[in-house]
Each structure stands twice: as structure tokens, then as C-alpha cells.
Design a protein around this motif. Structure first.
Motif, PDB file in Angstrom:
ATOM      1  N   HIS A 217       0.797   3.145 -12.344  1.00 18.40           N
ATOM      2  CA  HIS A 217      -0.737   2.792 -11.732  1.00 18.40           C
ATOM      3  C   HIS A 217      -0.849   1.620 -11.176  1.00 18.40           C
ATOM      4  O   HIS A 217      -0.602   1.020 -10.514  1.00 18.40           O
ATOM      5  CB  HIS A 217      -1.578   3.450 -12.986  1.00 18.40           C
ATOM      6  N   ASN A 218      -1.739   0.553 -11.977  1.00 18.39           N
ATOM      7  CA  ASN A 218      -1.588  -0.692 -11.571  1.00 18.39           C
ATOM      8  C   ASN A 218      -2.100  -0.852 -10.055  1.00 18.39           C
ATOM      9  O   ASN A 218      -1.635  -1.258  -9.346  1.00 18.39           O
ATOM     10  CB  ASN A 218      -0.430  -1.375 -11.903  1.00 18.39           C
ATOM     11  N   CYS A 219      -3.256   0.074  -9.876  1.00 20.47           N
ATOM     12  CA  CYS A 219      -3.777   0.153  -8.598  1.00 20.47           C
ATOM     13  C   CYS A 219      -5.241   0.345  -8.251  1.00 20.47           C
ATOM     14  O   CYS A 219      -5.792   0.671  -9.262  1.00 20.47           O
ATOM     15  CB  CYS A 219      -2.727   1.066  -7.684  1.00 20.47           C
TER      16      CYS A 219
ATOM     17  N   LEU B 172      -1.610  -0.892  -4.000  1.00 17.76           N
ATOM     18  CA  LEU B 172      -0.632  -0.997  -5.188  1.00 17.76           C
ATOM     19  C   LEU B 172      -0.800  -2.505  -5.671  1.00 17.76           C
ATOM     20  O   LEU B 172      -1.378  -3.373  -5.024  1.00 17.76           O
ATOM     21  CB  LEU B 172       0.684  -0.854  -4.567  1.00 17.76           C
ATOM     22  N   ASP B 173      -0.285  -2.580  -6.964  1.00 14.36           N
ATOM     23  CA  ASP B 173      -0.194  -3.723  -7.536  1.00 14.36           C
ATOM     24  C   ASP B 173      -1.359  -4.450  -7.483  1.00 14.36           C
ATOM     25  O   ASP B 173      -1.612  -5.716  -7.259  1.00 14.36           O
ATOM     26  CB  ASP B 173       1.004  -4.921  -6.992  1.00 14.36           C
ATOM     27  N   ALA B 174      -2.437  -3.833  -8.344  1.00 13.02           N
ATOM     28  CA  ALA B 174      -4.049  -4.499  -8.169  1.00 13.02           C
ATOM     29  C   ALA B 174      -4.147  -5.751  -9.143  1.00 13.02           C
ATOM     30  O   ALA B 174      -4.554  -6.748  -8.691  1.00 13.02           O
ATOM     31  CB  ALA B 174      -4.680  -3.414  -9.159  1.00 13.02           C
TER      32      ALA B 174
ATOM     33  N   ARG C  12      -2.878  -8.420  -6.718  1.00 14.46           N
ATOM     34  CA  ARG C  12      -3.355  -8.711  -5.342  1.00 14.46           C
ATOM     35  C   ARG C  12      -4.742  -9.478  -5.204  1.00 14.46           C
ATOM     36  O   ARG C  12      -5.232  -9.771  -4.158  1.00 14.46           O
ATOM     37  CB  ARG C  12      -3.530  -7.041  -4.647  1.00 14.46           C
TER      38      ARG C  12
ATOM     39  N   ARG D  45      -3.402   4.487  -1.865  1.00 23.36           N
ATOM     40  CA  ARG D  45      -3.216   3.388  -3.166  1.00 23.36           C
ATOM     41  C   ARG D  45      -3.103   1.930  -2.658  1.00 23.36           C
ATOM     42  O   ARG D  45      -2.179   1.852  -1.830  1.00 23.36           O
ATOM     43  CB  ARG D  45      -2.289   3.595  -4.215  1.00 23.36           C
TER      44      ARG D  45
ATOM     45  N   VAL E 228       0.756  -1.186   0.032  1.00 27.80           N
ATOM     46  CA  VAL E 228       0.036  -0.012  -0.141  1.00 27.80           C
ATOM     47  C   VAL E 228       0.899   1.305   0.015  1.00 27.80           C
ATOM     48  O   VAL E 228       1.952   1.326   0.418  1.00 27.80           O
ATOM     49  CB  VAL E 228      -0.808  -0.122   1.302  1.00 27.80           C
ATOM     50  N   GLU E 229       0.463   2.275  -0.423  1.00 23.53           N
ATOM     51  CA  GLU E 229       0.979   3.541  -0.401  1.00 23.53           C
ATOM     52  C   GLU E 229       0.034   4.571   0.524  1.00 23.53           C
ATOM     53  O   GLU E 229      -1.235   4.626   0.178  1.00 23.53           O
ATOM     54  CB  GLU E 229       1.156   4.424  -1.716  1.00 23.53           C
TER      55      GLU E 229
END
Length: 258
Positions: A116-118, A79-81, A84, A77, A52-53
Motif C-alpha cells: 500500500h503506502n500510496c 506510489l511511496d506516499a 513523496r 496509484r 506511479v503505477e
């Protein structure tokens, strides 16, 4: 403009993106799929599932000063949708997205896992402002020609921090002094003001998708409601537009949409 977009063919949508720098595709994602994606996002947000960010990491205007300050553990965010949860990965490479990107790039599209990817979350109390910028500012590819897909998992309006876009700004060339040290477009410069005043903030309903060019100037305000806003965001490139070796853009394996 956005209400008419749903009646347009994919070719018309791609043409509008090329001309305006962004296009809204109404109802591209079904309500059931949005609800399922949002349910996963809400659960993982509550559990702060890594990676997460945090807002405090970015220190944008309105963010907590540190993780030890009030609201310091507000997530910005997830992250790394793609990695995950399977539901996120399935949408990222879904036929509707693949077909749209194939038409735009004219070749096999690739999902970037480095940018992006989040899941973007915007919280009412500690969600920060995002200044005017171009996403490509920190990206490194052979050409500045990438497209992001922003999925509204609920309604998005000015009141809850929706995106603002400067139409046709992806075609403009700027000298470096128009940006600050963090590469944000300077709202304090008189020569930037007229352009910023042309910005629009499209109202999005659940399931609407905004496709926008990596050079399009955009920003987002604060969430003035009492509900967290969730958006799913991915970025794509064409097969011939490779990330430059040794850069952050090349730091994670990409996913071919085939």
C-alpha cells in the motif's frame, strides 16, 4: 453500523475490527487536513510525479490494454506516499494513527513501505474494477496480522468505486481452488457466491477512515461519476510480526511509530 462507530471508544473500534474484519471511524481526519492531502495528490497526479503505477500495468477489468491504447497513461496509484511528500509522511505516523495501532497490536506499530503506502486514484473513464481478494495474498510476514488504514479524501460511494467488504471473512479458511491463478477469490464458483452476497459497501465521507484486516475479502467497482476519487492507504504491523527476509515485504525500510 458505521454511523454509530463515531460514538465508540477506540477499544470498541478495535473490538469491531477483530470481529468484523473492518471498522469505519468517522471523521478521524480533519477536513482541512484532507483538503491539503488531496491538493498535493491532485498536483502530483497532474504531473505524474514518479513513482506511479498505471492502470495498463495491472490489466484489471476495464483497464486500457496497454500504455499505447486510449487512456494508457491513466494513473492508478501514486506510489511511496510516505516518501513523496511530508504531509503524507506526517499523517502516516500521526498520533491518532499511532494510538489506534498501538491499541490494536499491543506493541510498537510499524508502517510498511513495501505494501500500500500510496494514494489510490480511481478515474471515471479508465479506472478498472478490482476483484475480490485478500491483501495478504502477496505479503510475507511471520503472521497474517496486519491492518490497513484507508482514508477517504472525498466522499466514497458505490457510484464512484468505493470498497466492498465481506464481513468476518478474515476468520475464514479457504482452499487454494477458491482463488484463481492471480489469487483473486473466484466470483464464478457457486460455493463462493453466497459469501460474496453478504458483502457491504460503507458510504464514506471526507475524513472517514476504514481500518481493515489483511485477510478480509474486499473489492471495488468502477467510478461511474465524472470526478477522480482519491484515497490514501497505509499498512501497519506489530513489532513482533517481522517481514520474512528476502521477500518483497522486506524490500523497503519500515517506519516505527514511536
Amino acid at each position: 453500523m458505521s454511523e454509530q462507530t463515531s460514538l465508540k471508544s477506540k477499544s470498541d473500534q478495535v473490538h469491531e475490527l477483530r470481529q468484523m474484519g473492518f471498522v469505519i471511524v468517522k471523521g478521524l481526519v480533519s477536513e482541512a487536513r484532507c483538503d491539503a492531502l488531496r491538493e498535493v495528490a491532485q498536483r502530483q497526479l497532474a504531473e505524474a510525479v514518479a513513482p506511479v503505477e498505471y492502470e495498463a500495468d495491472l490489466k484489471y477489468p476495464g483497464a486500457p490494454e496497454s500504455k499505447h491504447a486510449p487512456g494508457g497513461h491513466t494513473v492508478r496509484r501514486l506510489l511511496d506516499a510516505h516518501g513523496r511528500h511530508p504531509l503524507f509522511a506526517e499523517f502516516a505516523t500521526s498520533p491518532e494513527v499511532r494510538g489506534w495501532m498501538e491499541l490494536y497490536f499491543g506493541e510498537t506499530p510499524y508502517l510498511s513501505r513495501a505494501h500500500h503506502n500510496c494514494v489510490m486514484t480511481k478515474h471515471p473513464a479508465y479506472g478498472s474494477l478490482t476483484g475480490w481478494h485478500r491483501d495478504v495474498r502477496y505479503w510475507a510476514f511471520e503472521r497474517d496480522d496486519l491492518v490497513s488504514a484507508w482514508v477517504a479524501l472525498g466522499d466514497e460511494t458505490v457510484e464512484n468505486g468505493a470498497l466492498w467488504f465481506v464481513p468476518r471473512s478474515h476468520k475464514l479458511a479457504f482452499t487454494s481452488d477458491r482463488f484463481d491463478d492471480a489469487k483473486f477469490f473466484r466470483a464464478d464458483l457457486p460455493e463462493n457466491t453466497p459469501l460474496i452476497h453478504t458483502a457491504v459497501s460503507p458510504k464514506l465521507a471526507k475524513g472517514d477512515v476504514v481500518f481493515f484486516h489483511c485477510n478480509t475479502l474486499h473489492s471495488a467497482g468502477k467510478n461511474l461519476t465524472d470526478q477522480v476519487k482519491f484515497s490514501l492507504v497505509y499498512t501497519y504491523r506489530g513489532a513482533s510480526n517481522a517481514a520474512l527476509p528476502g521477500t518483497r515485504s522486506a524490500s523497503k525500510p519500515e517506519v516505527a511509530l514511536v
